[in-house]
Design an enzyme around this catalytic site. Structure first.
Site, PDB file in Angstrom:
ATOM      1  N   ASP A   1       0.543  -0.846   0.114  1.00  0.00           N
ATOM      2  CA  ASP A   1       0.113  -0.575  -0.250  1.00  0.00           C
ATOM      3  C   ASP A   1       0.545   1.668  -0.449  1.00  0.00           C
ATOM      4  O   ASP A   1       2.501   1.002   0.056  1.00  0.00           O
ATOM      5  CB  ASP A   1      -1.040   0.215   1.346  1.00  0.00           C
ATOM      6  CG  ASP A   1      -1.999   0.996   0.793  1.00  0.00           C
ATOM      7  OD1 ASP A   1      -2.405   1.400  -0.438  1.00  0.00           O
ATOM      8  OD2 ASP A   1      -3.475   0.993   1.638  1.00  0.00           O
TER       9      ASP A   1
HETATM   10  C1  BGC Z   1      -5.126   3.227   0.287  1.00  0.00           C
HETATM   11  C2  BGC Z   1      -5.585   2.736  -1.145  1.00  0.00           C
HETATM   12  C3  BGC Z   1      -4.964   3.105  -2.621  1.00  0.00           C
HETATM   13  C4  BGC Z   1      -3.182   3.740  -2.261  1.00  0.00           C
HETATM   14  C5  BGC Z   1      -3.150   4.144  -3.999  1.00  0.00           C
HETATM   15  C6  BGC Z   1      -3.845   3.944   0.394  1.00  0.00           C
HETATM   16  O1  BGC Z   1      -3.665   5.277   0.892  1.00  0.00           O
HETATM   17  O2  BGC Z   1      -4.863   2.541   1.723  1.00  0.00           O
HETATM   18  O3  BGC Z   1      -6.589   1.426  -1.202  1.00  0.00           O
HETATM   19  O4  BGC Z   1      -5.012   1.634  -3.438  1.00  0.00           O
HETATM   20  O5  BGC Z   1      -3.199   4.883  -1.556  1.00  0.00           O
HETATM   21  O6  BGC Z   1      -4.319   5.207  -4.100  1.00  0.00           O
END
Ligand code: BGC
Length: 747
Positions: A282
């Protein structure tokens, strides 16, 4: 043409059979890998964001384009539009090996056309419809050069304080698993490599939805058995549906950050489940292991994450900074590094990017699909199906339910509330705004005008803002209300109140909105309340005093038209809650399939020395699976095909449902099972099957469910999926409190 270009061209002849294609891709991946320097390999595992739509701090370290040229970036997120993706891809084509970039984006509930938030869509219990909206999202995104969506989010969520409940399919593992598979199929269409399909991503692996206290990014502590029983099934379902990628999560699970968890990524996902796709971290979660106190520094974090099976580093820049040295120092096995790189290259080949790196970035197709009116029609249908009618009591004078309204009536309708004319808020969190949103997104106000042909019978007052304590607008709202025959209030959360990092400790309507409702009810006029939100809110006064309540979540581009369709009876509401609505935050975590206790709760009025609160009923405000229709349905008793069942056999449970009201309507017929005695304490009941049927007034239909061995199974202490002999109760009805019951014994 240089040597490498020749090699790559020779790698791109794709044979036709699937098997041959797979082994052919493997060969291409291996030959390409053999040409790569260690630095180039590491570059493939580095994912950076463009400066748009960031959900975390952007680590700026110089000219990204130069890095693309040097082969130091394998993937981008947040690059929007065919033109931009094409121009970045052109730069990747200047790199030594001309390895194309992978473009990823959070296409969560639509891209150009915004569909209802995922939690709302889940309320439709309509798997085909959810597959279709994911399909359209993929078509629109793929035409803009996007290869990869970070969706579906398949985290089970039993705590509405957690803002990300809006992004998933609710609290139930069975329903959420079916939805996960439907969404994966929708995004990936006829298969990766088609220019109208995007790679899906099951996230966040794992147990992110169980963050303590509902506080985003917080710790998770749970038994491994519970993890298997409740939190992993939707991920497994996504894997079985062929999902191309997984994203790990921010939380620690039992003390180990998910990004650094070999147990989750190597043992379960890549080992037991045999997952062959990409595991992406993530945003910044590799680096955050330093904050967790699990890694000493960024280099240590890179080592831990790679060893644990995290293939691609999103925005930590830990891999690009340290993997080369870690491999040279033998802190990371080359086999592991190669495995991660191969997973990424495999997908790039599968997408056909080596044949034509620009095949997705097509400005003509982008224009055509972005303006396809059929997409708006699907958005309207999905939005109608997502709406949940919570209350529709008879109202005096007239002694009739307030809904549906009649478009031919001359009644003067006052539309009141801070969301009546909202535009952007209809799209909810995790959506994109486009320059023409003000004309494209249908507000409630516009939806009513579209339905009635003009605004002649409509009046409007804002009353108050969504937040804040200003009540000066109440005077105008009262005046508008008094002059009308009917008041429709549109209240709730703004789009940025539910979503990532949007945990709330209190779930009441924000600001003075409840006060506004009280003022409107005090006028004595009939009041209908529409609540837009990304999560279950707490609104007891309204539930007790307002005769008609409609939960409208965040419904996307066609919100206003869909709400008008439902309010005027052009669509009979059929949504059922995919998540329990509490009476109070004190009841959280709250869910329907709780385990049987030694002191079972009896009733809200008899709660001495049983599992209950002394100051609060146990029952939720609205139970899982609940939702009304303009018609009524009657259930017959439940008939089973046998009273006993031999191991490994299946049986049928039948029920006849009759539409006893005056409107044609749809009903979600739900089957719940209770395993009465188990080697592990079992839930009071669990959803095991459902079917959505449509009945005309007076029509009856027999619904037949087949209960197979999987439906009777659970993970025992040894984490084996077993069906244990003994008594089972079957309940069938229109929500999780279904009372029609039959029993059988598994021999
Ligand atoms: C989120 C993800 C997301 C990623 C990219 C993160 O902060 O938890 O779900 O896909 O950002 O935007």
């Amino acid at each position: 043409m240089n040597f490498f270009r020749l090699v790559l061209l020779s790698l791109t002849l794709i044979p036709c059979t699937l098997f041959a294609q797979h082994s052919a891709i493997d060969k291409k991946v291996d030959s390409l890998l053999s040409l790569m320097t260690l630095e180039e390999k590491v570059g493939q595992l580095n994912q950076l964001s463009s400066d748009f739509a960031a959900t975390g701090p952007i680590t700026k370290d110089g000219d990204k384009q130069d890095r693309v040229r040097q082969g130091k970036i394998g993937s981008y997120l947040n690059v929007t539009g065919a033109a931009r993706t094409r121009s970045l891809q052109e730069i990747a084509m200047q790199s030594r090996l001309r390895i194309p970039l992978l473009f990823a984006q959070d296409v969560i509930h639509g891209y150009r056309t915004i569909f209802p938030i995922p939690l709302a869509e889940a309320a439709s219990w309509d798997l085909a419809a959810m597959e279709q909206t994911a399909r359209i999202a993929a078509v629109e995104a793929a035409a803009s050069g996007i290869h990869w969506t970070f969706a579906p989010m398949v985290d089970i969520a039993r705590d509405p304080r957690w803002g990300r409940v809006m992004e998933g399919a609710g609290e139930d593992s069975y329903l959420a698993s079916l939805i996960a598979a439907a969404r994966v199929k929708g995004f990936q269409g006829k298969g990766i490599g088609n220019t109208d399909a995007v790679m899906a991503c099951a996230k966040h692996f794992a147990a992110y939805g169980a963050a303590e206290g509902g506080r985003d990014y917080n710790s998770v502590d749970m038994s491994v058995r519970k993890l298997y029983e409740v939190y992993l099934p939707p991920f497994k379902a996504a894997k079985e549906a062929g999902v191309a990628s997984f994203m790990n999560s921010f939380n620690d699970l039992n003390g180990v950050p998910a990004t650094g968890s070999s147990f989750l990524q190597r043992k379960i996902l890549k080992g037991d489940w045999g997952f062959k796709g990409i595991v992406v971290s993530d945003w910044g979660s590799v680096g955050e292991m330093v904050n967790h106190g699990y890694a000493a520094d960024l280099k240590d974090a890179a080592r831990i994450a790679m060893n644990a099976g995290s293939d691609m580093d999103m925005e930590s820049r830990a891999y690009v900074a340290h993997l080369v040295e870690l491999v040279k120092d033998k802190k990371i096995d080359t086999v592991q590094l190669n495995d991660a790189v191969k997973r990424v290259l495999y997908k790039k080949f599968e997408l056909g990017l080596f044949e034509d790196p620009y095949r997705f970035s097509d400005e003509k197709r982008e224009q055509a699909v972005w303006n396809n009116p059929a997409h708006l029609q699907v958005a309207r249908e999905m939005a109608r199906k997502s709406i949940v009618l919570l209350k529709n009591d008879k109202f005096t004078p007239g002694n009739q339910p307030l809904l549906p309204l009649h478009s031919g009536s001359k009644k003067k309708i006052a539309l009141i509330g801070p969301l009546v004319k909202a535009i952007g808020d209809n799209n909810g969190f995790w959506s994109y705004s486009w320059p023409d949103d003000s004309t494209r997104v249908v507000s409630l106000w516009q939806g009513f005008i579209n339905k009635l042909g003009n605004a002649n019978s409509l009046t409007y007052a804002k009353g108050c803002e969504i937040t804040g304590s200003d009540t000066t607008g109440f005077t105008a709202a009262r005046k508008t209300a008094r002059e009308a025959d009917l008041i429709i209030l549109s209240i709730g959360e703004s789009a940025i109140m539910s979503g990532e990092a949007k945990s709330r400790s209190q779930l009441q309507l924000p600001g003075v909105q409840e006060q506004l409702v009280k003022e409107m009810v005090a006028t004595g006029k009939p009041v209908i309340v529409l609540i837009s939100a990304g999560r279950p809110l707490v609104f007891n006064w309204i539930a007790d005093h307002v005769p008609a309540i409609v939960y409208t979540w965040w419904l996307g581009t066609q919100a206003g038209n869909a709400i008008a369709d439902v309010l005027f009876g052009d669509y009979n509401p059929s949504g059922k809650l995919p998540i329990t609505f509490p009476r109070s935050e004190g009841q959280i975590p709250i869910y329907y399939n709780y385990l049987s206790t030694g002191r079972p709760f009896k009733s809200d009025t008899d709660n001495t020395y049983v599992t209950a609160y002394t100051d609060l009923p146990n029952s939720p405000r609205y139970v899982f699976g609940y939702g009304l229709s303009y018609t009524s349905f009657q259930y017959s008793s439940v008939q089973l095909s046998a009273n006993t069942l031999s191991k490994g056999q299946s049986m049928q449970a039948r029920v006849t449902v009759t539409n006893t009201g005056n409107y044609a309507g749809e009903e979600v017929v739900q089957l719940y099972l209770q395993d009465v005695v188990g080697s592990i304490v079992r839930p009071e009941r669990e959803l095991k099957a459902f079917e959505k049927i449509r009945l005309n007034p007076g029509e009856s239909r027999e619904v037949i469910f087949t209960l197979d061995p999987t439906a009777l199974s659970f993970f025992n202490e040894k984490l084996e999926l077993v069906a244990e002999p003994g008594l089972f109760h079957v309940y069938i009805g229109g929500n999780s409190q279904a009372t029609q019951k039959a029993s059988f014994t598994l021999l």
